[in-house]
Scaffold this motif. Structure first.
Motif: not given
Length: 144
Positions: A9, A18, A20, A28, A30
């Protein structure tokens, strides 16, 4: 919600991570996160979460909840655009129903509450004060 950060990350200059991430249930996320003092990473800043059923939220997060401005889209075609507080529609916003009707105005804990406008399926706009499940004294807005 908590999760460990993948070593791949990226950290922004403001201390936001940041990430995912795929949750065990298939959701999910992000977007931006922060690490709490005890090492847990929570959603904070801007991000997108897509549920395993197809509901999508894109917007601001704070304290691991939808807080601030955002858009929540449902697979049915229903969509809310506006302010959130503690994962609920709260403040100014617009809710569009799959049949083309919509409400634009004030929300309080996921309910139409306060001044607003409801546009019906024939395109007529009704204005007034909404409270819980009632909207007495709505007035038809004339376009002249």
């Amino acid at each position: 919600m908590w999760f460990r950060v993948n070593p791949m990350c990226k950290m922004s200059e403001y201390g936001l991570l940041r990430v995912s991430f795929i949750f065990p249930n298939g959701d999910k996320y992000e977007g931006e996160c922060v690490r709490t003092p005890n090492g847990v990473v929570v959603r904070q800043g801007f991000g997108t979460q897509i549920s395993s059923t197809g509901t999508t939220y894109t917007g601001e997060w704070s304290d691991d909840k939808m807080n601030g401005s955002g858009t929540l889209s449902h697979p049915s075609g229903a969509m809310y655009e506006g302010q959130f507080r503690e994962n609920m529609y709260h403040g100014l916003g617009k809710y569009s129903f799959p049949d083309g009707t919509n409400y634009s105005g004030t929300f309080n804990n996921n309910r139409f509450e306060g001044e607003g406008e409801f546009t019906d399926s024939e395109g007529y706009v009704w204005t007034g004060t909404f409270y819980k499940k009632a909207a007495p004294e709505l007035k038809l807005k004339l376009n002249m």
